[in-house]
Motif scaffolding. Sequence first.
Motif, PDB file in Angstrom:
ATOM      1  N   TYR A 122       0.375  -1.323   0.406  1.00 38.59           N
ATOM      2  CA  TYR A 122      -0.003  -0.104  -0.612  1.00 38.59           C
ATOM      3  C   TYR A 122       0.921   0.937  -0.134  1.00 38.59           C
ATOM      4  O   TYR A 122       2.280   1.349   0.716  1.00 38.59           O
ATOM      5  CB  TYR A 122      -0.618   0.036   1.118  1.00 38.59           C
ATOM      6  N   GLN A 123       0.060   2.343  -0.745  1.00 41.61           N
ATOM      7  CA  GLN A 123       1.258   3.594  -0.850  1.00 41.61           C
ATOM      8  C   GLN A 123       0.567   4.318   0.790  1.00 41.61           C
ATOM      9  O   GLN A 123      -0.511   4.789   0.276  1.00 41.61           O
ATOM     10  CB  GLN A 123       1.008   4.163  -2.355  1.00 41.61           C
ATOM     11  N   LEU A 124       1.613   5.254   1.124  1.00 45.34           N
ATOM     12  CA  LEU A 124       0.741   6.102   1.845  1.00 45.34           C
ATOM     13  C   LEU A 124       0.328   7.362   1.548  1.00 45.34           C
ATOM     14  O   LEU A 124       0.823   8.025   0.821  1.00 45.34           O
ATOM     15  CB  LEU A 124       1.509   6.191   2.801  1.00 45.34           C
ATOM     16  N   LEU A 125      -1.465   8.011   1.334  1.00 43.76           N
ATOM     17  CA  LEU A 125      -1.765   9.236   1.013  1.00 43.76           C
ATOM     18  C   LEU A 125      -1.253   9.858   2.112  1.00 43.76           C
ATOM     19  O   LEU A 125      -1.160  11.342   1.840  1.00 43.76           O
ATOM     20  CB  LEU A 125      -2.784   8.923   0.369  1.00 43.76           C
ATOM     21  N   ALA A 126      -1.802  10.248   3.107  1.00 39.88           N
ATOM     22  CA  ALA A 126      -2.590  10.845   4.005  1.00 39.88           C
ATOM     23  C   ALA A 126      -2.284  10.125   5.798  1.00 39.88           C
ATOM     24  O   ALA A 126      -2.662   9.103   5.682  1.00 39.88           O
ATOM     25  CB  ALA A 126      -3.038  12.027   4.304  1.00 39.88           C
ATOM     26  N   SER A 164      -4.142   6.102   9.150  1.00 39.69           N
ATOM     27  CA  SER A 164      -3.542   7.026   7.745  1.00 39.69           C
ATOM     28  C   SER A 164      -4.899   5.900   7.090  1.00 39.69           C
ATOM     29  O   SER A 164      -5.428   5.275   6.962  1.00 39.69           O
ATOM     30  CB  SER A 164      -2.295   5.540   7.878  1.00 39.69           C
ATOM     31  N   ILE A 165      -3.710   6.953   5.706  1.00 43.67           N
ATOM     32  CA  ILE A 165      -5.453   7.066   4.221  1.00 43.67           C
ATOM     33  C   ILE A 165      -4.046   6.123   2.861  1.00 43.67           C
ATOM     34  O   ILE A 165      -3.138   6.822   3.529  1.00 43.67           O
ATOM     35  CB  ILE A 165      -5.778   8.087   4.081  1.00 43.67           C
ATOM     36  N   TYR A 166      -4.205   5.110   2.673  1.00 48.30           N
ATOM     37  CA  TYR A 166      -3.390   4.261   1.896  1.00 48.30           C
ATOM     38  C   TYR A 166      -4.275   3.595   0.881  1.00 48.30           C
ATOM     39  O   TYR A 166      -5.067   3.385   0.607  1.00 48.30           O
ATOM     40  CB  TYR A 166      -2.823   2.573   2.544  1.00 48.30           C
ATOM     41  N   THR A 167      -3.347   3.072  -0.694  1.00 48.11           N
ATOM     42  CA  THR A 167      -4.118   2.932  -1.563  1.00 48.11           C
ATOM     43  C   THR A 167      -3.302   1.753  -1.365  1.00 48.11           C
ATOM     44  O   THR A 167      -2.288   2.118  -1.930  1.00 48.11           O
ATOM     45  CB  THR A 167      -4.218   4.276  -2.925  1.00 48.11           C
ATOM     46  N   PRO A 168      -3.978   0.756  -2.802  1.00 51.63           N
ATOM     47  CA  PRO A 168      -3.034  -0.281  -2.537  1.00 51.63           C
ATOM     48  C   PRO A 168      -2.294  -0.091  -4.029  1.00 51.63           C
ATOM     49  O   PRO A 168      -2.972   0.357  -4.970  1.00 51.63           O
ATOM     50  CB  PRO A 168      -4.107  -1.667  -2.910  1.00 51.63           C
ATOM     51  N   ILE A 169      -0.815  -0.488  -4.082  1.00 54.34           N
ATOM     52  CA  ILE A 169       0.074  -0.470  -5.439  1.00 54.34           C
ATOM     53  C   ILE A 169      -0.571  -1.844  -6.359  1.00 54.34           C
ATOM     54  O   ILE A 169      -0.624  -0.998  -8.000  1.00 54.34           O
ATOM     55  CB  ILE A 169       1.552  -0.934  -4.474  1.00 54.34           C
TER      56      ILE A 169
END
Length: 184
Positions: free
Chosen positions: A122-126, A136-141
């Motif tokens: 997951y990539q950290l967004l905020a 923490s808000i993440y989006t899958p890579i």
Amino acid sequence: MEMDRSTVTLMDEAGHSLTCYVEVSVPIDQEEYALLNPVDYPVDIFGWVVSQGEDEIIQPVEEKELAKIFPTAQAVLSEQNLKLKRSALSLTVEGDLPDIDEEEILILEMEDGDSITEQEEYQLLATFFEEEQEYSIYTPIDPVLFVVRLRENMQPELLSPEEFRTLQPKLQPLLEERLMDDLD
């Protein structure tokens, strides 16, 4: 140059929608099945909790808690020109994601008993705080894909877990073959 891709809209029981690209479709036994990729980016919100051993562990946010923190999460993401939405099947963000920062990747390991069955990145967004709780808000890579049955007028219907298990031996090789053909 991006080619025109057809889109369909998935709906959930709560009336939320999720617009998806149709990546590929295949016919099986007089039915049409498709692999869908959301137009917007799926995201997950996690809370950081201190365990008994004083280690911080990450936990997905439950629906009740999400209702409370959603406005703050929206505001934090809007600072990055991202719009957080309650979509069918997932939260999503609309907008351009920042470049991947290798230092900010979270690797979640899925365990089945004593063995790790899969890892997701997951990539950290905020990150933000709400009432002294860190989130923490993440989006899958990797892309998030959904397998559906296409009804009349290209109306998608999610397969139940049982249907997916039953169809997977036939469906997976056909979808993979179509994906490879499209890449060539």
